[in-house]
Scaffold this active site. Structure first.
Site, mmCIF file in Angstrom:
data_model
loop_
_atom_site.group_PDB
_atom_site.id
_atom_site.type_symbol
_atom_site.label_atom_id
_atom_site.label_comp_id
_atom_site.label_asym_id
_atom_site.label_seq_id
_atom_site.Cartn_x
_atom_site.Cartn_y
_atom_site.Cartn_z
ATOM 1 N N LYS A 70 0.805 -1.229 0.000
ATOM 2 C CA LYS A 70 0.000 0.000 0.000
ATOM 3 C C LYS A 70 0.836 1.278 0.000
ATOM 4 O O LYS A 70 0.379 2.332 -0.446
ATOM 5 C CB LYS A 70 -0.907 0.003 1.236
ATOM 6 C CG LYS A 70 -2.006 -1.045 1.189
ATOM 7 C CD LYS A 70 -3.155 -0.565 0.327
ATOM 8 C CE LYS A 70 -4.315 -1.569 0.389
ATOM 9 N NZ LYS A 70 -5.448 -1.088 -0.438
ATOM 10 N N SER A 93 -8.727 1.388 8.376
ATOM 11 C CA SER A 93 -8.215 0.831 9.621
ATOM 12 C C SER A 93 -7.069 -0.121 9.325
ATOM 13 O O SER A 93 -6.603 -0.835 10.185
ATOM 14 C CB SER A 93 -9.329 0.102 10.374
ATOM 15 O OG SER A 93 -9.947 -0.816 9.503
ATOM 16 N N GLU A 231 -9.614 -13.962 -4.981
ATOM 17 C CA GLU A 231 -10.414 -13.347 -3.919
ATOM 18 C C GLU A 231 -10.812 -14.386 -2.879
ATOM 19 O O GLU A 231 -10.876 -15.576 -3.183
ATOM 20 C CB GLU A 231 -11.726 -12.813 -4.513
ATOM 21 C CG GLU A 231 -11.673 -11.409 -5.038
ATOM 22 C CD GLU A 231 -13.092 -10.915 -5.343
ATOM 23 O OE1 GLU A 231 -13.871 -11.674 -5.952
ATOM 24 O OE2 GLU A 231 -13.409 -9.780 -4.958
ATOM 25 N N GLY A 235 -15.908 -13.135 -0.058
ATOM 26 C CA GLY A 235 -15.962 -11.749 -0.555
ATOM 27 C C GLY A 235 -15.668 -11.757 -2.040
ATOM 28 O O GLY A 235 -14.669 -11.202 -2.487
ATOM 29 N N ASP A 237 -16.973 -10.370 -4.683
ATOM 30 C CA ASP A 237 -17.626 -9.329 -5.478
ATOM 31 C C ASP A 237 -16.965 -9.113 -6.838
ATOM 32 O O ASP A 237 -17.650 -8.975 -7.846
ATOM 33 C CB ASP A 237 -17.658 -8.003 -4.690
ATOM 34 C CG ASP A 237 -16.318 -7.652 -4.078
ATOM 35 O OD1 ASP A 237 -15.852 -8.413 -3.205
ATOM 36 O OD2 ASP A 237 -15.725 -6.628 -4.463
ATOM 37 N N SER A 335 1.284 -9.954 -0.506
ATOM 38 C CA SER A 335 1.043 -8.512 -0.506
ATOM 39 C C SER A 335 1.351 -7.789 0.793
ATOM 40 O O SER A 335 1.551 -6.576 0.776
ATOM 41 C CB SER A 335 -0.398 -8.245 -0.917
ATOM 42 O OG SER A 335 -1.276 -8.853 0.001
#
Lengths: 354, 354
Positions: A70, A93, A231, A235, A237, A335
Site C-alpha cells: 500500500k 483501519s 479473492e 468476498g 464481489d 502482498s
C-alpha cells in the site's frame, strides 16, 4: 454459490475508464518510488515447488515499508497532489492508513487519518508513529493527526468528507484512483523485471488496486502471461462482477482476509480487470490458513491472510487444474505481513487443511 | 547469580586445540558449500536501528536450508568423511538432525539419526523427509533411517555409540568438531564479505560451534571488530567458563532457547572462544520473547528462541552500555527459524517486555 449479489439498480462498468492508467504511468511511478520504496526481495521455496510442480517466485511485499504494498500507491498519489490541496485525508483501519501516514510524513504533506475508535490499538499507534516520525526520518508535519470515531454512530465516509471539506484536504482513496493503481503496479513490474517472463501471475484482489496495476504491467511486459486474480470465497464481489459483467457487491464479507473485505470493485479498477485479467478465482478461508502456515513453516515468513491469496490460488490450481501449473514459471505477490500476534497465533495454530 | 557450576574434577581447557581450525578451513568450507548452501539474505530494520541508535545488519540463517545454519557444518563435515566410514550417525532432536539428514542425502551418504521418541512429531517427520527425498533432489540412500528411543530407559549417547560401532558409521557431533566449526564460520564470513567491516558482531552461543567459527572469521577479516557471544541466562555454561577459565556446566538448562540447551562448552569450541571472542553475555528468556516479537512485528520474520540471542544481546547493550552500540555498525546472526506453530504462538503472544 456466490456470496456477492448484483447491485441495484444494475450497473455496467464504464469501460472507457480502463484507459485512465497506461503502462507508462507505472514506469513513471517506479521512477518516483526509486530509492523511496524498497525493491522487495523475491523468495522461492523448494517445498512450494515440490507441492505444485512449478517454479514459483514470491515477491515479498511483507518486507515493503509499512509492511505492505500500500505504501507504493499512497506515495505515488500524494507526490502528485494538486497544488491547491492543504494536505490529504484517508479513512482506513488497515495498511492504507499506515501507507498514507508514512508517505505524507516523508513528503512533508499534512495528513488526517480517520480510523474507527475500536480499531486495534497497535494499528492506531503505528499510524500515529508514522505521522509523527515519518519512519524516524522526517519528523511530524503540522496539523497531521489520527481522528478516531465511534463506528456505531458515525459513517466514516461522511465524517471524512466533512473534515476534508473543512480543512481543504484531498481524499486519498485506498484503491480506486489512477495514481494509486499506477503505484501498486510497480510491484509486479519489479517482479517481472527481475525474474520474468512468467507463464502465470497470481495476485490477491480486494478492491483491485494491486490486481489492476499488475495486469497493466504484465500485459505490457509479458503479453503471453496468464494473469489471475484471487479473492476470498466469502468476498467474491470482483469474481462475480467479472463473470457476469454486471457490478456485484458483498456487504461486510466475513472473511479472515481483512485486506480484501472491500464490498465492491472500483470504477477504475474493474474495467481494467475486465480487460487485462485472464481469470478470477476464489479460495476458502481454510485455504488461506493453510497457505499462511505453509509460508510460516517452510519459508519462515509472516504473511497476513490477504497476503497469501495469490499463493492459495496457485495451490488450489495445482490440485484441481494441474495443467495450468505443472512445469510453469509462476509469479506470486505476497502482498503484506501486518497481522497481530494473537490473530496470527490463532490462524497458524487452529484448524485448516495444513 | 550464575546457573552454571564448575565441573568436578576441575577442568582447564586444552588451549592448543584452538589451533585445530584456521581461517583457511573456513575459506575451504565456503568453497565446498558454494551453490549448495544458500547465501542467506542480510536484512535491516529501521525500527531496530531507531531502538539501538546503531546500524544493525541481520544475517538471516532462518532462510538457510533446513531453516538453520546447522546445514553448513553438517555438509562440510560429511563431505570430508574418512573413506572407511559406511555412513554417518547423529543424535539430536533439533536442527542438527535435519542438517545431517539433508546433507547426507545430498551427498549420497547413509545416515542414521537417533531421536527421542517424544520429540515433536513434526521434527521426526521433517528429518525422515530429508532422509527420504534429500530435499526432493536426490532420493533416499539405502540404510538411512531415523531410530527413535525411549528417553526414560535409554541414554542416547550409548545407543548412538552402539549403532555406530555395529554399522561402521562415523558420528557427526552437533558442534564440537573442526569441520563443523569451519562450516558454521562461513555464515559470518559471508556477512563480513557482503557488509563488513563491523564494529561489533553478536552471535548466539549454545555449544559454541557458530560462535567459534564466527570469531575465527572475524579475527581474520576484521581484526578490530568486537566479537560478542550471547547465551541464555539459564544456560550460562560458556559465559561462566569464559569468565573463570575453568569448565562450567548446566544440566538441562530450562531456557526457552532450545538450541542453546547444551550443558557445557566443547573441547574445540571453548579454547577458540577464549582466544578469539571479546565478551560473553547472557540475556533473560523474557528478552528473547521480546526480540522474537520485535522481529515478528517489525521485520515479518519467524525466528526461533535461540535464533534471536544475538539480537537480544544488542538490545540489552543498547540500553545498559549504549557507548558500545550507538553510532556503530553491528552484525548479528539470526541463526534459525524452526519453531512449532503452537510454541511460536505462545512465545509471541504471551508475557515478556515487548
Amino acid at each position: 454459490m456466490p456470496s456477492a449479489t448484483p447491485v441495484s439498480p444494475k450497473i455496467r462498468p464504464d469501460e472507457s475508464l480502463a484507459d485512465s492508467v497506461v503502462f507508462n504511468d507505472i514506469v513513471s511511478a517506479a521512477a518516483t518510488l526509486r530509492g523511496i520504496a524498497h525493491r522487495s526481495p523475491v523468495l522461492t521455496s523448494r517445498a512450494i515447488d515440490t507441492l505444485t510442480g512449478a517454479s514459483v517466485m514470491l515477491k515479498c511485499e511483507s518486507f515493503q515499508r509499512v509492511g505492505a504494498f500500500k505504501f507504493r500507491g499512497a506515495y505515488n498519489a500524494i507526490s502528485q497532489l494538486p497544488g491547491n490541496a492543504n494536505g490529504v485525508l484517508a479513512y482506513s483501519s488497515g495498511n492504507h492508513a499506515q501507507g498514507v501516514a508514512l508517505a505524507s510524513a516523508m513528503l512533508g504533506v499534512r495528513a488526517v487519518i480517520v480510523m474507527p475508535a475500536d480499531a486495534p490499538a497497535v494499528k492506531i499507534a503505528a499510524t500515529r508513529g508514522y505521522l509523527e516520525a515519518g519512519g524516524a526520518q522526517t519528523g511530524s508535519v503540522k496539523g497531521s493527526e489520527v481522528v478516531t470515531f465511534d463506528p456505531a454512530t458515525t459513517v466514516r465516509e461522511e465524517l471524512g468528507a466533512r473534515i476534508a471539506e473543512e480543512r481543504g484536504l484531498a481524499i486519498v482513496p485506498p484503491y480506486d484512483h489512477p495514481h494509486i493503481i499506477a503505484g501498486q503496479g510497480t510491484a509486479a513490474m519489479e517482479l517481472i523485471e527481475d525474474h520474468g517472463p512468467f507463464d502465470a501471475l497470481y495476485v490477491c484482489c480486494g478492491g483491485g488496486g494491486l490486481l489492476s496495476g499488475s495486469a497493466i504491467a504484465s500485459r505490457a511486459m509479458q503479453p503471453g502471461c496468464r494473469v489471475v486474480g484471487v479473492e476470498p470465497e466469502l468476498g467474491d464481489d470482483v469474481t462475480e462482477s467479472f463473470r457476469t459483467g454486471v457490478l456485484h457487491a458483498v456487504h461486510r464479507p466475513p472473511t479472515i482476509a481483512d485486506g480484501a473485505r472491500t464490498p465492491r470493485p472500483g470504477r477504475y479498477t474493474f474495467p481494467i480487470i475486465r480487460r487485462d485479467v485472464d481469470a478470477m478465482m476464489t479460495v476458502a478461508d481454510d485455504e488461506l490458513r493453510s497457505a499462511m502456515r505453509l509460508v510460516f513453516e517452510r519459508m519462515k515468513l509472516v504473511v497476513e491472510p490477504s497476503g497469501v491469496l495469490g499463493l492459495a490460488g496457485v495451490l488450489r490450481d495445482a490440485k484441481e487444474r494441474p495443467e495450468l501449473v505443472r512445469g510453469r514459471r509462476i509469479g506470486v505477490l505476497l502482498s503484506g505481513g501486518n497481522v497481530d500476534p494473537a490473530e496470527f497465533s490463532g490462524l497458524i495454530s487452529g484448524g485448516g487443511r495444513a
